[in-house]
Enzyme design. Structure first.
Site, PDB file in Angstrom:
ATOM      1  N   HIS A  57      17.820  11.447  35.413  1.00 39.68           N
ATOM      2  CA  HIS A  57      17.320  10.111  35.074  1.00 39.68           C
ATOM      3  C   HIS A  57      18.450   9.149  34.735  1.00 39.68           C
ATOM      4  CE1 HIS A  57      14.670   7.023  33.444  1.00 39.68           C
ATOM      5  NE2 HIS A  57      15.419   6.996  32.357  1.00 39.68           N
ATOM      6  N   GLU A 106      11.493  -0.510  36.953  1.00 34.61           N
ATOM      7  CA  GLU A 106      11.822   0.849  36.529  1.00 34.61           C
ATOM      8  C   GLU A 106      10.556   1.681  36.436  1.00 34.61           C
ATOM      9  OE1 GLU A 106      14.260   1.429  33.120  1.00 34.61           O
ATOM     10  OE2 GLU A 106      16.085   1.161  34.307  1.00 34.61           O
ATOM     11  N   SER A 107      10.757   2.996  36.499  1.00 33.98           N
ATOM     12  CA  SER A 107       9.633   3.924  36.453  1.00 33.98           C
ATOM     13  C   SER A 107       9.418   4.462  35.047  1.00 33.98           C
ATOM     14  CB  SER A 107       9.898   5.093  37.405  1.00 33.98           C
ATOM     15  OG  SER A 107      11.044   5.813  36.971  1.00 33.98           O
ATOM     16  N   HIS A 108       8.162   4.742  34.743  1.00 33.68           N
ATOM     17  CA  HIS A 108       7.811   5.515  33.549  1.00 33.68           C
ATOM     18  C   HIS A 108       6.699   6.466  33.955  1.00 33.68           C
ATOM     19  CE1 HIS A 108       8.292   5.267  28.948  1.00 33.68           C
ATOM     20  NE2 HIS A 108       9.471   5.447  29.504  1.00 33.68           N
ATOM     21  N   ASN A 109       7.005   7.248  34.989  1.00 36.41           N
ATOM     22  CA  ASN A 109       5.977   8.047  35.640  1.00 36.41           C
ATOM     23  C   ASN A 109       5.522   9.248  34.818  1.00 36.41           C
ATOM     24  OD1 ASN A 109       6.468   6.269  37.745  1.00 36.41           O
ATOM     25  ND2 ASN A 109       7.771   7.682  38.862  1.00 36.41           N
ATOM     26  N   ASP A 130      15.579  -4.554  29.077  1.00 36.61           N
ATOM     27  CA  ASP A 130      16.654  -4.659  30.076  1.00 36.61           C
ATOM     28  C   ASP A 130      16.899  -6.118  30.444  1.00 36.61           C
ATOM     29  OD1 ASP A 130      17.417  -2.010  30.379  1.00 36.61           O
ATOM     30  OD2 ASP A 130      15.946  -1.589  31.930  1.00 36.61           O
ATOM     31  N   GLU A 330      14.522   8.135  21.440  1.00 38.49           N
ATOM     32  CA  GLU A 330      14.212   7.007  22.317  1.00 38.49           C
ATOM     33  C   GLU A 330      13.200   6.074  21.660  1.00 38.49           C
ATOM     34  OE1 GLU A 330      13.242   8.472  26.206  1.00 38.49           O
ATOM     35  OE2 GLU A 330      15.261   9.264  26.542  1.00 38.49           O
ATOM     36  N   GLN A 332      11.511   2.943  20.353  1.00 33.65           N
ATOM     37  CA  GLN A 332      11.491   1.674  21.083  1.00 33.65           C
ATOM     38  C   GLN A 332      11.963   0.497  20.224  1.00 33.65           C
ATOM     39  OE1 GLN A 332      10.124   1.513  24.683  1.00 33.65           O
ATOM     40  NE2 GLN A 332      11.184   3.375  24.114  1.00 33.65           N
ATOM     41  N   ASN A 518      14.635  -2.458  43.553  1.00 35.57           N
ATOM     42  CA  ASN A 518      13.841  -1.337  44.053  1.00 35.57           C
ATOM     43  C   ASN A 518      13.642  -0.274  42.993  1.00 35.57           C
ATOM     44  OD1 ASN A 518      15.951   0.955  44.384  1.00 35.57           O
ATOM     45  ND2 ASN A 518      16.925  -0.794  45.368  1.00 35.57           N
TER      46      ASN A 518
END
EC number: 6.3.5.3
Length: 764
Positions: A57, A106-109, A130, A330, A332, A518
């Protein structure tokens, strides 16, 4: 009993001390490389830092060799408007009149499957920070969502949480959600995709970058307190025996999904903007993935020296946190700033004004090392570049799967096609009433699209449009698109089709596309077939951007999107940003702006149904070759639409994609609440004309007084333009309808009922 702190001194004295590096995702050779870099075994805190920063990641270790191709294909001309690119928190481009725009997706899958609400909410929060870290005010969000089959038992749980999380966080921040996509496919069961995009605006001179320079400058951590959320696997370091409970230093299992507080972030946004306006920040970094491990190592690595941090100064919200946990948390809504000593008091005063907790935790040094102490004892002493930028790089095996030939050979040629008017009408309603093409209002109505008052176009339009400057009307347009089905058939072409559609969606608003971002969602990089898909998609996207003449300004890679050995459809999500000099000339989607508008189809329609929604819904079929990509035609289309917008020649426009021409007609009619009559040109096959998904096409409504001017412009530029109908309000007092002359008629009421009832019926 308090666990002994693993200091650098202790690590040097106990070289054979066992460490759970495999549990943290490090391979044997990676662990040995860390020992070689340090000349000793790492401390627990160092091991935590390397494990998270060398993860797929954070380090892009499997993708980096392929991502370099973006840089290789970006020309100096493409870089002219780019103010910040790949490697920064987000891409930034010059949009004229002294303004700049920054955007990223961005992904948070994976977190969004485990805990859908918080996973999606913190995905929004992370991408917003970001954008904040570039010196910008965030102004809007979009989202790309992928779920399992709509009728699968677990889809309701995941979709409900994800949508509430996106809406709850974004609405609370006061950020309009101006568009996106929601797609259902069985391949995403157990592995949904939640890709969040944020766009921000700033004056060019206010751009901020992530670096720590100037020995003696202070490192200030501000925002929320640091807790145990988001630590996940690093918690194994909390115990010598890798066991225990969650209440003390022996806790084994900690939450891997972060918990967000949008109201804290809202205040943090305003606090940051005031700090920027007062010029109190030298460098800044948000705390997202890998937390302080990332922020400290990246700031130090990108700067011109080193950094010293006193970790015990970090404000905590949980007792007995270890250095490794503090570095890996992490939690927030946190930011890390580099501030000159003379500005610290002023910085703190601004934070107090906004009731934002701020703490001086260290300083920039000229040592070239990242040194972190814990109550006076050194727990980290590393070269920061080895953590942040010089991790392992893999050239994983790349192999086109043997199954690809059979997939490509399995075309739609053998599928039965509708031909009569009744059959075509039934097909339209079948597609419109499927989860693939039905209305997304059930989802999008949970988002605020117009908060802040600068939204000009939003959901139902192809791209979102925002006003940037009240005085001049300058604005930006943005769209995000993806097609896992096309990418599965041909990854190179699939990525280009996603790019082409996003580019076209921006162009149909009247804006000029200027930049690309992307988010590349794929299965396991350890599968050579997945790496073939990935490498082809990267090359397709990079070559496509070069052909269109617009730069890729940044992106994100998400691997390991699979359940067991079943990978998701390869899903490269593409976002395109455009600029419009005056939002008053934006082109809406809905018909009916002027009575009797002429409908003109731009572009070539071919018999292209492989990978289509028609094949999926009517036959559960996926195979063949995706539609032809013609990027020169896409550029020409964009030029024509921009010119038509500027000259007032077009009153509405809608791109053609999933579902083909008839879907575009239905959507534009419903958006404008007006009917139309379609007259197919002589000799055109009705099924192909109505349902083909050929790329490079746009449906435009042209005022009758401008039809000859518009068609002459298209002819002069070599763009096919065919008159295919007129906007028709319907008989006085009658129900507006979509009529395909000589074939069928469907009232707007039936179309609306068919489309809007699907998702509430499944998830309401």
């Amino acid at each position: 009993m308090t666990q002994e702190v693993d200091t650098v001194e202790r690590a040097a004295a106990t070289p054979d001390h066992p460490q759970p590096y495999r549990e943290l995702g490090l391979k044997d050779d990676e662990y040995e490389r860390i020992r070689e870099i340090l000349g000793r075994r790492p401390t627990d805190a160092e091991l935590a830092m390397y494990s998270v920063m060398w993860s797929e990641h954070c380090s892009y270790k499997s993708s980096k060799v392929h991502l370099r191709y973006f840089g290789e294909t970006t020309t100096e001309k493409m870089r002219e408007t780019m103010l910040a690119g790949i490697g920064e928190n987000a891409g930034v481009v010059d949009i004229g009149d002294g303004w700049a725009a920054t955007f990223k997706v961005e992904s948070h899958n994976h977190p969004s499957y485990i805990e859908p609400y918080q996973g999606a909410a913190t995905g929004v929060g992370g991408i917003v920070r970001d954008i904040m870290a570039m010196g910008a005010r965030p102004v809007a969000v979009m989202d790309q969502l992928r779920f399992g089959a709509a009728d699968a038992p677990d889809t309701r749980r995941v979709l409900d949480g994800v949508v509430r999380g996106i809406g709850g966080y974004g609405n609370s921040l006061g950020l309009p959600n101006i568009g996106g996509e929601t797609v259902f496919d069985a391949s995403y069961a157990g592995n949904p995709l939640v890709n969040a995009l944020c766009v921000g605006v700033l004056r060019k001179e206010d751009l901020k970058l992530a670096f720590a320079s100037g020995a003696g400058n202070k490192i200030i951590l501000f925002g929320a307190r640091t807790g145990l959320d988001g630590i996940g696997g690093v918690s194994v370091l909390a115990s010598e025996t890798f066991g225990g409970d969650e209440s003390g230093a022996g806790r084994k299992k900690l939450p891997s999904v972060q918990v967000g507080d949008p109201f804290t972030e809202k205040v943090l946004i305003e606090c940051c903007l005031e700090l920027y306006a007062a010029d109190l920040v030298v460098g800044i970094q948000d705390l997202g993935g890998a937390g302080l491990s990332c922020a400290t190592s990246e700031l130090a690595s990108a700067g011109d020296g080193g950094m010293r941090v006193e970790l015990e100064r970090v404000p905590l919200r949980a007792a007995n946190m270890t250095p490794a946990e503090i570095l890996s948390s992490e939690s927030q809504e946190r930011m890390c700033a580099v501030v000159t000593p003379d500005n610290v008091d002023a910085f703190m005063a601004v934070c107090r004004k906004w009731d934002v907790l701020a703490t001086d935790i260290g300083e920039v040094t000229d040592s070239g090392r990242l040194e972190i102490t814990w109550h006076g004892e050194t727990v980290v002493d590393v070269p920061p570049r080895t953590v942040a930028h010089e991790g392992p790089v893999y050239e994983r095996p790349v192999q086109r799967p043997d199954s690809q030939d059979a997939l490509v050979a399995n075309t739609t040629a053998s599928l039965e096609r509708p031909s009569t008017g009744d059959e075509l009408r039934a097909t339209l309603l079948q597609l419109l009433g499927s989860p693939a093409l039905c209305s997304r209002a059930f989802i999008t109505e949970q988002y605020d699209r117009y908060v802040r008052g600068n939204t000009v176009l939003a959901e139902h339009a192809d791209g979102g449009v925002l006003r940037v400057d009240e005085q001049t009307g300058r604005g930006i347009a943005i769209s995000t698109d993806a097609s896992g089905r096309y990418t599965a058939l041909d990854p190179y072409a699939g990525a280009q089709l996603a790019l082409a559609e996003a580019y076209r969606n921006v162009a149909v608003t009247g804006a000029t596309p200027v930049a690309v971002t992307n988010c590349l969602n794929f299965g396991s990089p350890e599968d050579p077939g997945v790496m073939w898909q990935f490498s082809q998609a990267v090359r397709g996207l990079a070559d496509g951007a070069a052909a269109l003449g617009i730069p890729v300004t940044g992106g994100n890679v998400s691997f390991y999107n699979q359940t067991g050995t079943t990978a998701i459809l390869p899903t490269p999500v593409v976002g395109v940003l455009g600029v419009i000099d005056d939002v008053k000339r934006r082109i809406p989607t809905g018909f009916g702006t002027e009575p009797g508008e002429t409908l003109i189809l731009l572009g070539d329609t071919r018999d292209e149904f492989d990978g289509s929604i028609w094949a999926q819904v009517t036959a559960d079929h996926l195979g063949g070759v995706p539609p032809t990509v013609d990027l020169d035609r896409e550029r020409l289309l964009a030029e024509v639409l921009t010119a038509a917008s500027r000259d007032g020649l077009v009153s509405a426009a809608h791109d053609l994609s999933e579902g083909g021409l008839i879907q575009a007609v239905v959507e534009a009619s419903l958006a404008g609440e007006t009917g139309c009559r379609i007259v197919l040109p002589e000799g055109w096959n009705p099924f192909v004309t109505l349902f083909s998904e050929s790329a490079g096409r746009v449906l435009v409504a042209v005022p009758r007084t401008e039809e000859s001017r518009f068609t002459a412009m298209c002819e002069a530029r070599g763009l096919p333009a065919n008159r295919i109908g007129v906007v028709d309000q319907g008989p006085d007092g009658g129900e507006p309808a979509v009529e395909v002359q000589g074939l069928f008629t469907v009232t707007l009421e039936e179309l609306r009922r068919t489309s809007e009832g699907v998702l509430p019926g499944l998830f309401g």
